[in-house]
Design an enzyme around this catalytic site. Structure first.
Site, PDB file in Angstrom:
ATOM      1  N   ASP A 185       9.138  55.912  76.380  1.00 26.41           N
ATOM      2  CA  ASP A 185       8.233  56.579  77.302  1.00 26.41           C
ATOM      3  C   ASP A 185       6.940  56.850  76.520  1.00 26.41           C
ATOM      4  OD1 ASP A 185       7.028  57.841  79.423  1.00 26.41           O
ATOM      5  OD2 ASP A 185       8.717  59.162  79.871  1.00 26.41           O
TER       6      ASP A 185
HETATM    7  C1  BGC Z   1       6.234  59.101  82.379  1.00 27.23           C
HETATM    8  C2  BGC Z   1       6.781  57.722  82.730  1.00 27.23           C
HETATM    9  C3  BGC Z   1       5.646  56.786  83.015  1.00 27.23           C
HETATM   10  C4  BGC Z   1       4.721  56.751  81.814  1.00 27.23           C
HETATM   11  C5  BGC Z   1       3.546  55.810  81.978  1.00 27.23           C
HETATM   12  C6  BGC Z   1       5.170  59.037  81.307  1.00 27.23           C
HETATM   13  O1  BGC Z   1       4.530  60.250  81.171  1.00 27.23           O
HETATM   14  O2  BGC Z   1       7.284  59.930  81.970  1.00 27.23           O
HETATM   15  O3  BGC Z   1       7.633  57.819  83.833  1.00 27.23           O
HETATM   16  O4  BGC Z   1       6.135  55.516  83.321  1.00 27.23           O
HETATM   17  O5  BGC Z   1       4.207  58.049  81.597  1.00 27.23           O
HETATM   18  O6  BGC Z   1       2.659  56.267  82.919  1.00 27.23           O
END
Ligand code: BGC
Length: 739
Positions: free
Chosen positions: A264
């Protein structure tokens, strides 16, 4: 057909789809390609940029979640990553004017109990992603909702591993039918937004295997996602993205997962530990404290702390995702393509119609007769649109955002705004009831709302509650005095309907006074039309709750949000000291998940606690009867029965099969099967469910497998968790199933 305008994209050059098939041996092709990569290339493909913060900006980089440059000499594609599950996201309109079809909340999709709809929704989003030149969708959110106050509840598929796993798997399959990659996320037990990047979730292995991991396992089996996104938090003391047990042992060894683990955004904490524990790619490197998989990884490989074979394996895994989905043979276009938004809008509307849940309908107030002369709509900006959830999943929908409210503080303030989609319930209800005078009132003044309701034949109050990624909601009550307005309206007019636009359960202190309640969730860009169709019976409600609605916050396993009070105190101290937002808080709450696998309805049933509305509940404008139960045992539990539409209109029902399962500790009711059936009046259909043994087994860590104990197993057909319309039992032989 309405062509999209995407000023930031390059001129149109559509590469012809390669003739090569997607399904040739992905393992061999991925391994061969990885072997051809130089060390430098292998080191380059294992980390990605976060375009909004990137200093290097290749010409084809557009603002979105992620970008990983490809290796043209080997035909290895650049990875162009976007969020995700509710449509191609465009948070805070980082790509000016780039709209997309906005689906309802994933909770609504889950409430449809319709795997085919999940597939088509995914296919729709994937088609739009592809047309917008993205080839990796950060979709597939399948975290189980353990707490009713979770900020991302609306992005997930509820509290049950079978339902969540099936719906996520189908949606991933749909996305990938466009020859692009989908992730499944956030692996695993990423249960709260408060201190989400530092909290430490504690649970024992058997419980985790029987709950959150099982949802991922099913989603991965069905969807075959190219990538798995590891979560922000710690699990049992180890960061999710450097958790050897979860990544190497469970995911890659036990489940035989061949794709890649991407972090993530901002979830990486080390180089050697992470690489050896199974992390294959660092996403959005600008968001981590360091470029862990860049130069430090090169050094670690030189020193032998991470083997060259492991580096090749990281690349082979990424390439497996790229090859197995067909992405390598059918590259995405290099510039934006036209999108049939009208066709896609019908998927969004279908999801809102199938996913809305009729919670209550006393005296058959609904469907509304088209004879009312004066109808008043109250609250939630129902004159202009419907509410959306916030965060990285935010879609800039076709039609735009009639209301967007920036946040002044909080973890979501940098990337979320309270946003309404332009689908006006007022306009849709006016179109549905041309004979009536339909007016709107904002509902801020309960007395004025009551007076307007009194003067009308019918009052429809819209309740709203905004949820967002990065923040949990601090109360299950509707905000801004809405309960007072609803109570006042209901007291003034007995013909009051409440429509809820919320991303999860809310408390309903007025429920006894309100005859009809429709849970519309965040209903997406055709939500207004869907709500009007449901209220007036043009569409028969068929959604079933994918999560329990508690009667009060104290019923849930955790009445308050772990770490919230400490976080607020730390923030207040920082504000007083003038360092707010500049200094990192040193807070890492350890949160025990003592309920174990008894998530949601299992928790309520185990202790006989009566919720406000149970999991699986949902009403219809017709009625259904169940009969002819047969429960068979032997090697597998099989449950079959008849469903009959005994009412006067066509409708869809989702009978649910539960089994009292698990021999360790106290047996719990588990959903072991369901089927959504659409029936004409008087029609009967036989439903047969063969139960996946993992759903009635105990996981035994010592013997590394699922154990179904020999014995008698009750199988129940019900309308909701805890209902027993039909019950039978069968004897099962002992069985062991590999993890
Ligand atoms: C979120 C993810 C997301 C990623 C990219 C993160 O803060 O937890 O779900 O895909 O950002 O935007």
């Amino acid at each position: 057909m309405r062509p999209i305008t995407l000023a930031l994209l390059l001129p149109l050059v559509f590469p012809l789809a390669a003739a090569a098939q997607d399904t040739t041996d992905a393992d061999a092709r991925a391994a061969a390609l990885a072997a051809k990569m130089s060390r430098e290339e292998q080191l380059r493909y294992v980390h990605g940029y976060f375009p909004p913060m990137s200093k290097d900006r290749p010409a084809d980089m557009i603002p979105s979640a992620g970008y990983v440059p490809g290796i043209p000499r080997l035909g290895i594609p650049t990875l162009r990553e976007s969020d995700a599950s509710l449509g191609v996201a465009n948070q805070i309109e980082q790509r000016k004017g780039d709209v997309a079809t906005a689906l309802p909340a994933s909770l609504a999709l889950a409430a449809s109990f319709d795997p085919d709809l999940a597939y088509r929704s995914g296919a729709m989003i994937g088609a739009e992603a592809r047309a917008k030149t993205f080839n990796v969708l950060l979709a597939g959110g399948v975290n189980l909702t353990r707490d009713p106050w979770g900020g991302r509840t609306f992005e997930y598929l509820g509290e049950d591993p079978l339902l969540s796993g099936i719906m996520a798997g189908e949606s991933i399959r749909g996305v990938q039918s466009n020859h692009i990659v989908s992730t499944v996320k956030h692996y695993v037990l990423n249960p709260q937004e408060t201190l989400r990047t530092t909290m430490d979730a504690r649970i024992d292995e058997a419980a985790l295997r029987e709950s959150d991991l099982l949802a991922f396992e099913v989603a991965i089996e069905r969807g075959q996602p190219g990538s798995v996104m590891c979560a922000y938090n710690k699990i049992d003391g180890d960061w999710a993205c450097e958790n050897d047990f979860l990544l190497n042992t469970v995911l890659k060894r036990d489940w035989g997962y061949k794709g890649w683990v991407m972090s993530d955004w901002g979830a990486v904490h080390s180089t050697v530990k992470a690489a050896n524990a199974g992390l294959d790619q660092q996403s959005g490197r600008e968001l981590d404290k360091a470029m862990y998989l860049g130069k430090p990884l090169a050094d670690a490989v030189t020193k032998g702390e991470v083997s060259a074979a492991r580096l090749a394996d990281m690349n082979r895994r990424i390439l497996w995702g790229v090859v197995s989905t067909g992405l390598i043979d059918r590259p995405v276009p290099t510039s934006a393509q036209p999108i049939d938004y009208a066709a896609h809008a019908s998927v969004a509307q279908e999801a809102a119609e199938k996913g809305s849940v009729l919670l209550k309908n006393e005296r058959n107030l609904l469907p509304l007769a088209r004879t009312a002369k004066r109808i008043v709509l109250i609250g939630a900006h129902a004159d202009v649109g419907v509410l959306s959830g916030g965060g990285s999943s935010q879609v800039r929908s076709v039609g735009g955002a009639p209301i967007e409210i920036p946040l002044t503080e909080g973890a979501a303030s940098s990337f979320a705004r309270v946003t309404w989609h332009a689908s006006s319930p007022l306009a849709a209800i006016r179109a549905m009831a041309p004979q009536a005078e339909v007016t709107y009132l904002d509902g801020r003044d309960p007395a004025a709302a009551a007076a307007a309701a009194k003067a009308a034949d019918l009052a429809i109050v819209f309740g709203w509650q905004w949820r967002t990624e990065a923040q949990d909601i601090e109360t299950l009550s509707l905000p801004e005095n809405q309960d007072a307005t609803i109570a006042a309206v209901a007291a003034a007019n007995p013909r009051t309907v409440v429509v809820l636009e919320t991303g999860g359960p809310v408390l309903m202190p007025w429920l006894g006074k309100v005859p009809a309640v429709l849970q519309a969730w965040y209903p997406g860009q055709k939500g207004g039309e869907a709500i009007a169709n449901l209220l007036f019976g043009a569409v028969n409600p068929s959604g079933r709750l994918p999560m329990t609605f508690p009667a009060d916050a104290g019923q849930a396993p955790r009445a308050t949000i772990p770490g919230l009070a400490a976080m607020k105190a730390a923030d207040a101290a920082q504000k007083a000291g003038g360092t707010y937002g500049m200094v990192e808080r040193d807070l890492s709450p350890v949160v025990p998940y003592a309920e174990g696998a008894a998530v949601g309805y299992r928790w309520f049933l185990r202790d006989g606690v009566r919720p406000l509305f149970p999991f699986g509940h949902g009403l219809s404008y017709t009625s259904f009867r169940y009969g002819g139960l047969r429960v068979e045992g032997g090697a597998a539990l099989r449950v079959s029965f008849d469903v009959t539409n005994t009412g006067k209109v066509a409708g869809a029902d989702t009978p649910q099969v539960y089994a009292l399962a698990g021999r360790r500790g106290k047996p719990t009711q588990r959903l072991v099967g369901f089927e959504r059936v659409t029936l004409a009046p008087g029609e009967t259909r036989r439903v047969s469910v063969t139960v996946d043994p993992r759903f009635i087994a105990d996981y035994d860590p010592a013997r590394r497998g699922w154990q179904v104990a020999a014995g008698r197993y009750p199988g129940t057909v019900g309308r909701f968790a805890g209902d027993a319309a039909l019950t039978g039992t069968a004897t099962l032989a002992a069985q062991t199933v590999k993890p």
